[in-house]
Design a protein around this motif. Structure first.
Motif, mmCIF file in Angstrom:
data_model
loop_
_atom_site.group_PDB
_atom_site.id
_atom_site.type_symbol
_atom_site.label_atom_id
_atom_site.label_comp_id
_atom_site.label_asym_id
_atom_site.label_seq_id
_atom_site.Cartn_x
_atom_site.Cartn_y
_atom_site.Cartn_z
ATOM 1 N N GLY A 204 3.640 8.373 -0.160
ATOM 2 C CA GLY A 204 4.261 8.424 1.463
ATOM 3 C C GLY A 204 3.720 9.009 2.329
ATOM 4 O O GLY A 204 3.439 8.518 3.338
ATOM 5 N N ALA A 205 3.114 10.068 2.293
ATOM 6 C CA ALA A 205 2.286 10.990 3.036
ATOM 7 C C ALA A 205 1.154 9.929 3.534
ATOM 8 O O ALA A 205 0.931 9.851 4.812
ATOM 9 C CB ALA A 205 1.825 12.214 2.558
ATOM 10 N N SER A 206 0.518 9.316 2.514
ATOM 11 C CA SER A 206 -0.712 8.487 3.151
ATOM 12 C C SER A 206 -0.091 7.387 3.907
ATOM 13 O O SER A 206 -0.984 7.087 4.873
ATOM 14 C CB SER A 206 -1.431 7.896 1.877
ATOM 15 O OG SER A 206 -1.623 8.708 0.881
ATOM 16 N N GLY A 207 0.988 6.767 3.596
ATOM 17 C CA GLY A 207 1.556 5.686 4.455
ATOM 18 C C GLY A 207 1.995 6.054 5.790
ATOM 19 O O GLY A 207 1.773 5.274 6.727
ATOM 20 N N PHE B 254 -8.920 9.770 0.926
ATOM 21 C CA PHE B 254 -9.586 8.415 0.831
ATOM 22 C C PHE B 254 -9.042 7.421 1.700
ATOM 23 O O PHE B 254 -9.634 6.502 2.444
ATOM 24 C CB PHE B 254 -9.768 8.089 -0.804
ATOM 25 C CG PHE B 254 -10.906 6.957 -0.881
ATOM 26 C CD1 PHE B 254 -12.236 7.128 -1.078
ATOM 27 C CD2 PHE B 254 -10.706 5.584 -0.738
ATOM 28 C CE1 PHE B 254 -13.280 6.438 -1.065
ATOM 29 C CE2 PHE B 254 -11.492 4.681 -1.019
ATOM 30 C CZ PHE B 254 -12.782 4.969 -1.207
ATOM 31 N N TYR B 255 -7.546 7.411 1.249
ATOM 32 C CA TYR B 255 -6.834 6.322 2.023
ATOM 33 C C TYR B 255 -6.941 6.513 3.574
ATOM 34 O O TYR B 255 -7.107 5.609 4.266
ATOM 35 C CB TYR B 255 -5.352 6.254 1.544
ATOM 36 C CG TYR B 255 -4.442 4.922 1.956
ATOM 37 C CD1 TYR B 255 -4.727 3.705 1.618
ATOM 38 C CD2 TYR B 255 -3.579 5.459 2.913
ATOM 39 C CE1 TYR B 255 -3.878 2.754 2.142
ATOM 40 C CE2 TYR B 255 -2.909 4.288 3.262
ATOM 41 C CZ TYR B 255 -3.036 3.096 3.022
ATOM 42 O OH TYR B 255 -2.159 2.054 3.518
ATOM 43 N N VAL B 256 -6.505 7.772 3.779
ATOM 44 C CA VAL B 256 -6.392 7.811 5.288
ATOM 45 C C VAL B 256 -7.728 8.004 6.015
ATOM 46 O O VAL B 256 -7.792 7.609 6.990
ATOM 47 C CB VAL B 256 -5.569 9.309 5.541
ATOM 48 C CG1 VAL B 256 -5.488 9.889 7.010
ATOM 49 C CG2 VAL B 256 -4.256 9.381 4.913
ATOM 50 N N VAL B 257 -8.661 8.682 5.522
ATOM 51 C CA VAL B 257 -9.986 9.009 6.478
ATOM 52 C C VAL B 257 -10.912 7.837 6.092
ATOM 53 O O VAL B 257 -11.157 7.064 6.919
ATOM 54 C CB VAL B 257 -10.520 10.391 6.080
ATOM 55 C CG1 VAL B 257 -11.796 10.158 6.656
ATOM 56 C CG2 VAL B 257 -9.685 11.364 6.326
ATOM 57 N N TRP C 57 -11.978 4.749 9.108
ATOM 58 C CA TRP C 57 -13.328 4.314 9.093
ATOM 59 C C TRP C 57 -13.327 2.656 8.619
ATOM 60 O O TRP C 57 -13.853 1.945 9.460
ATOM 61 C CB TRP C 57 -14.106 5.104 8.164
ATOM 62 C CG TRP C 57 -15.617 4.664 7.836
ATOM 63 C CD1 TRP C 57 -16.408 4.139 8.924
ATOM 64 C CD2 TRP C 57 -16.458 5.165 6.849
ATOM 65 N NE1 TRP C 57 -17.649 4.064 8.492
ATOM 66 C CE2 TRP C 57 -17.720 4.280 7.141
ATOM 67 C CE3 TRP C 57 -16.080 5.709 5.523
ATOM 68 C CZ2 TRP C 57 -18.774 4.566 6.387
ATOM 69 C CZ3 TRP C 57 -17.517 5.564 4.851
ATOM 70 C CH2 TRP C 57 -18.653 5.091 5.181
ATOM 71 N N LEU C 58 -13.116 2.566 7.390
ATOM 72 C CA LEU C 58 -13.594 1.037 6.783
ATOM 73 C C LEU C 58 -12.634 0.035 7.631
ATOM 74 O O LEU C 58 -13.272 -1.199 7.995
ATOM 75 C CB LEU C 58 -13.629 1.017 5.368
ATOM 76 C CG LEU C 58 -14.331 1.999 4.688
ATOM 77 C CD1 LEU C 58 -13.849 2.033 3.391
ATOM 78 C CD2 LEU C 58 -15.679 1.584 4.797
#
Lengths: 315, 51
Positions: free
Chosen positions: A71-74, A139-142, A147-148
């Motif tokens: 959830g935090a990643s979202g 990985f998900y956020v940065v 980036w990607l």
């Protein structure tokens, strides 16, 4: 008038003098509950099929931490991508572009939940699993979001790794280590992600183009995307069978994986073949819908197979 | 209205603030119960573990 101008001015800094308009449902939406459900389910399977015992209370704590970390990643993804969300019809009603949550509120909410979920996971379960959760969030956020996503059409191929980690985290929560079995579960989701998102990308390519997101259908065109979908589907089908071949799952899983893999490849072939008109859209919709079912069915079969084997009913 | 009145919330803003406060309270309650249950399961040495 653009959708962005109807909602929040995303360029404005957080105005603490303004009372928040956010309801509880807006904070729940920031957690991306539908994505979270897939994360929790695959993590649960990883946790339950892992050898060894975990107390139900500790198992519940592990799943809660994984869910909150997802959830935090979202929330952090929605904070960073609010400008993109504002111009895409699929995401324009999200809390930040709609103006109900200020970007700074989402950032604080996401950072707090991320730190909290990792710390509690480490303290209550184990630090390897907590480190994997922290890596997944970063990985998900940065790597993916910051980036990607805006720089390469391979964004969801590499970024898809973030969604593939939960079963490995669930496994590590029980065993405290990583072996071949959780790596195979990781690979199933990793190779499933590109055809899943590119099927959606074919249907929403105008949206992505308007938002200047370099999704494969926008950059390379629909035909190249269809070819990539077929290639990844042809890789996914045998990877889906790998747990049975490696002896980690039994015949029930093997039969389900074989059947689901065959259907997946058949639908991907239709996407590759039907390139124009309503047939093309229908083929992409069917593949997208089945891809959602595929991952749930495969992991459910893995769980059922494992539970039956533990109860002594393995064929 | 004088400047000292500060921000005056509308009824809708008050309702949403109350809902957020209740959600935070419930979350903290769940957290207390979780830590209590984990302490019972793992014993008082819950925080003593090799890194």
């Amino acid at each position: 008038m653009s959708l962005a101008s109807e909602g929040a001015d995303l360029s404005k800094p957080l105005d603490l003098a303004q009372p928040s308009l956010a309801g509880v449902e807006d904070y729940v939406a920031l957690l991306k509950p539908r994505v979270m459900s897939l994360v929790v389910f695959t993590a649960l399977v990883g946790l339950l099929v892992a050898p060894g015992h975990i107390h139900p209370v500790i198992g519940f704590a592990a799943l809660l931490c994984i869910a909150i970390g997802a959830g935090a990643s979202g929330a952090l993804n929605m904070w960073y991508d609010a400008d993109i969300d504002a111009v895409m019809t699929r995401t324009a009603r999200r809390p930040i572009p709609a103006g109900r949550v200020q970007p700074g509120e989402a950032l604080a909410f996401g950072v707090m939940l991320a730190c909290f979920s990792v710390a509690v996971f480490g303290l209550l379960v184990n630090w390897l699993a907590a480190a994997l959760l922290a890596f997944t969030i970063v990985f998900y956020v940065v790597v993916y979001t910051m980036w990607l996503k805006r720089s390469t059409p391979q964004n969801i191929v590499i970024g898809g790794a973030a969604g593939a980690f939960p079963p490995m985290i669930g496994w590590a929560a029980v065993t405290g280590d990583i072996t071949l079995a959780p790596v195979l579960m990781f690979l199933i989701i990793f190779f499933w992600t590109p055809p899943h998102f590119w099927a959606l990308g074919l249907l929403k390519s105008d949206d992505y183009a308007r938002a200047k997101v370099p999704m494969l259908p926008v950059v390379a065109g629909p035909d190249a995307t269809r070819r990539q979908i077929l290639i990844y589907s042809l890789i996914l089908a045998p990877v889906g069978l790998a747990p049975a071949v490696a002896g980690f799952a039994g015949l029930i899983y093997g039969a389900v994986a074989l059947a689901c893999g065959a259907v997946f490849v058949r639908l991907a072939w239709r996407v590759y073949r039907d390139r124009a008109g309503a047939a093309a859209a229908t083929a992409a919709k069917r593949l997208f819908a089945f891809s959602l079912l595929y991952v749930f069915v495969l992991f459910a079969a893995l769980l059922a197979d494992n539970l039956l084997a533990r109860l002594g009913f393995a064929p | 209205m004088s400047d000292d009145d500060g921000i005056v919330l509308t009824e809708e803003q008050k309702r949403r603030r109350r809902a957020r406060s209740i959600a935070i309270a419930l979350s903290l309650g769940v957290l207390v119960l979780l830590f209590y249950a984990v302490t019972l399961v793992k014993g008082p040495a819950v925080l003593v573990r090799p890194l």
